[in-house]
Every structure is written in C-alpha cells, then in structure tokens.
Design a protein around this motif. Structure first.
Motif, short mmCIF file in Angstrom:
data_model
loop_
_atom_site.label_atom_id
_atom_site.label_comp_id
_atom_site.label_asym_id
_atom_site.label_seq_id
_atom_site.Cartn_x
_atom_site.Cartn_y
_atom_site.Cartn_z
N ASN A 123 0.81 -1.22 0.00
CA ASN A 123 0.00 0.00 0.00
C ASN A 123 0.84 1.27 0.00
O ASN A 123 0.34 2.35 0.29
N GLU A 124 2.11 1.14 -0.31
CA GLU A 124 3.03 2.28 -0.31
C GLU A 124 3.34 2.72 -1.73
O GLU A 124 3.25 1.94 -2.66
N ASP A 125 3.68 3.99 -1.87
CA ASP A 125 4.08 4.50 -3.18
C ASP A 125 5.46 3.99 -3.57
O ASP A 125 5.71 3.69 -4.73
N ARG A 126 6.36 3.92 -2.60
CA ARG A 126 7.70 3.40 -2.87
C ARG A 126 7.66 1.89 -2.86
O ARG A 126 7.07 1.28 -1.97
N LYS A 127 8.29 1.27 -3.83
CA LYS A 127 8.33 -0.19 -3.93
C LYS A 127 9.78 -0.67 -3.90
O LYS A 127 10.65 -0.08 -4.55
#
Length: 58
Positions: free
Chosen positions: A38-42
C-alpha cells in the motif's frame, strides 16, 4: 523470487539460525513485498554474482 530459495553461504545461514536471528527460511522477500503493497515506494531486488541489492522505486 517466486518461492525459490538459495543460500550463498550455508554455514552462515546455519549460524544465524542457531543464534535465533532467522525466523523462517525463505519468508523475507514475500513479507517485504507485502509490507509495501500500500506504499508509493516499492522495493526492487537485484542479485549479481557477488552482491544482493535492495533499492526503491519512487
């Protein structure tokens, strides 16, 4: 990275296991991806013959 598990240094893995520093073999990467779902950074994992890198895409 789909359920495949390999160790570059089996002796080191055994030592970490005996010291209680390994919870479950082969669960780290799936848990990492799950933590970032659920994060923008992967996280991005890259393996070479000599190194294993983790970096992030923004």
């Amino acid at each position: 990275m789909k359920g495949t598990q390999t160790y570059r240094n089996h002796k080191l893995v055994n030592i970490f296991d005996k010291l209680g520093l390994i919870e479950n073999f082969g669960t780290g990467m799936p848990r990492t991806f799950d933590a970032y779902k659920n994060e923008d950074r992967k996280p991005v994992f890259e393996a070479t013959d000599n190194f294993f890198y983790v970096h992030y895409l923004i």
